[in-house]
Scaffold this active site. Structure first.
Site, short mmCIF file in Angstrom:
data_model
loop_
_atom_site.label_atom_id
_atom_site.label_comp_id
_atom_site.label_asym_id
_atom_site.label_seq_id
_atom_site.Cartn_x
_atom_site.Cartn_y
_atom_site.Cartn_z
N CYS A 95 0.83 -1.21 0.00
CA CYS A 95 0.00 0.00 0.00
C CYS A 95 0.87 1.28 0.00
O CYS A 95 1.52 1.57 -0.99
CB CYS A 95 -0.98 -0.04 1.17
SG CYS A 95 -2.29 1.17 0.98
N HIS A 118 -3.88 -5.32 0.44
CA HIS A 118 -3.35 -5.77 1.73
C HIS A 118 -3.36 -7.30 1.84
O HIS A 118 -4.40 -7.89 2.08
CB HIS A 118 -4.19 -5.16 2.88
CG HIS A 118 -3.96 -3.69 3.02
ND1 HIS A 118 -3.00 -3.17 3.85
CD2 HIS A 118 -4.55 -2.64 2.41
CE1 HIS A 118 -3.01 -1.85 3.76
NE2 HIS A 118 -3.94 -1.51 2.89
N GLU A 143 -2.26 -9.00 4.19
CA GLU A 143 -2.33 -9.43 5.60
C GLU A 143 -3.76 -9.60 6.11
O GLU A 143 -3.96 -10.18 7.17
CB GLU A 143 -1.57 -8.43 6.49
CG GLU A 143 -2.15 -7.02 6.59
CD GLU A 143 -1.71 -6.09 5.45
OE1 GLU A 143 -1.28 -6.59 4.40
OE2 GLU A 143 -1.84 -4.87 5.61
N SER A 166 -0.57 -13.97 38.57
CA SER A 166 -1.92 -13.44 38.71
C SER A 166 -2.98 -14.52 38.50
O SER A 166 -4.15 -14.29 38.72
CB SER A 166 -2.14 -12.34 37.67
OG SER A 166 -2.18 -12.93 36.38
N GLY A 167 -2.55 -15.69 38.02
CA GLY A 167 -3.53 -16.71 37.67
C GLY A 167 -3.87 -16.63 36.20
O GLY A 167 -4.54 -17.51 35.66
N GLY A 168 -3.43 -15.58 35.52
CA GLY A 168 -3.72 -15.42 34.09
C GLY A 168 -2.70 -16.14 33.22
O GLY A 168 -1.72 -16.70 33.72
N VAL A 169 -2.97 -16.11 31.91
CA VAL A 169 -2.17 -16.86 30.96
C VAL A 169 -0.72 -16.35 30.89
O VAL A 169 0.23 -17.13 30.94
CB VAL A 169 -2.80 -16.78 29.55
CG1 VAL A 169 -1.96 -17.51 28.53
CG2 VAL A 169 -4.21 -17.34 29.58
N ASP A 170 -0.57 -15.02 30.79
CA ASP A 170 0.77 -14.48 30.54
C ASP A 170 1.73 -14.75 31.70
O ASP A 170 2.86 -15.19 31.49
CB ASP A 170 0.71 -12.97 30.28
CG ASP A 170 -0.19 -12.64 29.10
OD1 ASP A 170 -0.42 -13.54 28.28
OD2 ASP A 170 -0.66 -11.50 29.00
N SER A 171 1.27 -14.49 32.92
CA SER A 171 2.20 -14.69 34.04
C SER A 171 2.48 -16.17 34.25
O SER A 171 3.58 -16.57 34.64
CB SER A 171 1.70 -14.01 35.32
OG SER A 171 0.53 -14.61 35.80
#
Ligand code: XMP
Length: 510
Positions: free
Chosen positions: A79, A167, A169, A221-226
């Site tokens: 583009c 595009h 993508e 934290s109990g979350g995915v990332d940590s």
């Protein structure tokens, strides 16, 4: 050594998508702002120029010096990138006579072009541009056209430089992935070896080299990332990783104990800190959402700091920062005012802790974090958990917080979330939860008048939390959940469902 593609960002809304589509081909890509040219080390094998909200005809349009790139690396302009390369070499770019947004179909494809191998002549492409290339420079050859855009793709003679007006993508460009693969694999020679396992191997080696025998502390934290951060670090340094998991009293029902259990089973060295009373005391009398957030953030730092100080000789703080948190974005004005978002869950630690930071996920996107987690054998249920805000139920209880309100909301939330799981709906929802409203309403139970609380249920679909729509949950399901809540949770006599999208509403009510 990790081969990589550099994506030079001119500020397009689609730049992150380019990076993701490239990575889906098992090829590592990095986004860099056009005005901060990255080091072209031996790992760079190709460069892609993104689109832009700017026009090359503007006086202050992005205009980087590509002399170290063009002709030296395989180069693909998308583009604005296509218009920029053409304009720089003396081509003519004009405002489009007709609007060129959305779906279009190619009607000419140069079948001998390496870039377009396997792309059918009538392939559907996605256009989004206000300018068009009306005249190409001498050594530039058109390799694809649509009815309205004669120069939909071109190649520069004697260079591995290609450019496309549409595009590749976005999924609406049905052969976009083929085109990117042709460019990266056939033209640039990438070996497609960037996989979750290669990422794990490389990251574990990196952590070992960086951290050595030092101790590291991480807030879970109990979350995915940590969680994925913890498992990666644990693989690299074993028990030198100390995880701190704080119960702020604002988690979901039974969450503290069950998540703590999970972590222990995973072999993590985890310290559970029950600080419920501290948080509730800090929140006493506060109704303003931002004041509540601040009180929670401050208390978290105090509690975390106290725990970290008990551990002798800790030198590093690990964080679950992911790629969207650190990508330097090009501002809408194209100026050099790149901004970096900070990770808002931890909220910064006091200076005196003076810990060095290790962030093993800072190069990958959320879905990639999940794939890495899966490859390391983390329980799919843990990886599939809905996002949950750092301040927890405090921002779902409108107004001030009391222990009684927290336990009412925990019960309501539990019935709703368990209901979604039992009905097989949990995984198709991006995020769900309940809000306790500062309203009472009249009801009748048995033959008695009641005057009790109202709760609102919210379930949204989204891909990144930036925009969201409410989920059309089945009526029977909602009827059942509403019944269960009113019959089982003392103090609630009315349930409503939130049917607002974001924008203009937000996901959380506070
Ligand atoms: P909103 O309400 O802004 O939320 O549409 C978007 C996403 O962010 C989460 N959220 C937070 N997460 N601390 C967090 O860690 C916060 O203060 C916070 N506020 C909102 C929200 O749950 C949703 O996933």
């Amino acid at each position: 050594m990790q081969e990589k593609v550099i994506i030079l960002d001119f500020g397009s809304q689609y730049t992150q998508l380019i990076a993701r589509r490239v990575r889906e081909l098992n090829i590592y890509s990095e986004i860099h702002p056009f005005n901060k040219m990255p080091e072209l080390d031996g790992n760079v094998k190709a460069v892609i120029l993104s689109g832009s909200p700017h026009s090359v005809r503007e006086e202050n349009a992005p205009n980087p010096d590509l002399s170290e790139i063009q002709g030296k690396y395989p180069l693909l302009g998308v583009c604005y990138g296509a218009q920029f390369l053409a304009a720089k070499a003396g081509g003519v770019i004009m405002p489009s006579k007709i609007r060129e947004y959305g779906r279009a179909n190619l009607n000419y494809v140069d079948s001998s072009s390496e870039l377009l191998k396997g792309v059918p002549t009538d392939s559907q492409v996605w256009m989004s541009h206000g300018d068009t290339i009306t005249k190409l420079p001498e050594s530039f050859n058109v390799i694809a056209s649509t009815k309205d855009v004669q120069c939909a793709a071109y190649k520069i003679e004697d260079e591995s430089t290609y450019a496309i007006q549409f595009h590749p993508e976005v999924y609406h460009s049905t052969d976009g992935a083929t085109l990117l693969k042709n460019f990266l694999v056939d033209i640039a020679g990438f070996s497609q070896d960037w996989t979750p396992n290669s990422f794990i191997e490389e990251t574990v080696a990196d952590i070992k080299a960086k951290v050595g025998n030092d101790k590291v502390v991480l807030g879970l934290s109990g979350g995915v990332d940590s969680t994925v951060t913890a498992v990666l670090l644990n693989k690299a340094i074993g028990d030198n990783l100390y995880c701190v998991f704080v119960n702020n009293g604002l988690l979901r029902k039974n969450e503290f104990n069950s998540v703590l259990d999970n972590y222990e089973h995973m072999g993590l060295n985890v310290i559970g800190v029950d600080a419920e009373d501290k948080f509730l005391t800090a929140l006493e009398g506060l109704s303003d959402p931002e004041l509540k957030r601040k009180a929670i953030g401050k208390t978290f730092i105090e509690v975390f700091d106290e725990e970290a100080n008990k551990l002798e000789g800790v030198k590093w703080l690990a964080q679950g920062t992911i790629y969207p948190d650190v990508i330097e974005s090009v501002s809408a004005t194209g100026g050099p005012s790149a901004t970096i978002k900070s990770h808002h869950n931890v909220g910064g630690l006091p200076d005196f802790m003076k810990l060095k930071i290790v962030e093993p996920l800072r190069k990958i996107f959320k879905d990639e974090v999940r794939r890495v987690g899966k490859a390391m054998g983390i329980d799919p249920e843990l990886l599939g958990r809905h996002p949950f805000p750092g301040p927890g139920l405090a921002i779902r209880i409108l107004g001030d917080i009391t222990k009684e309100k927290v336990s009412i909301l925990q019960e309501v939330d539990h019935i709703f979330i368990q209901g979604l799981k039992d009905a097989g709906l949990y995984d198709s929802v991006w995020q769900a939860g309940a809000m306790l409203l500062p309203v009472q309403s009249v009801g009748v139970m048995g033959d008695e008048r009641t005057y009790e609380r109202v709760v609102a249920l919210r379930a949204v679909e989204s891909t990144d939390g930036m925009t969201a729509d409410w989920v059309h949950l089945p009526y029977e399901f909602m009827a059942d959940v509403s019944n269960q809540i009113i019959n089982r949770v003392k103090g609630v006599n009315r349930v409503v469902y939130d049917i607002s999208s974001k924008p203009p509403a937000t996901i959380e009510w506070e």
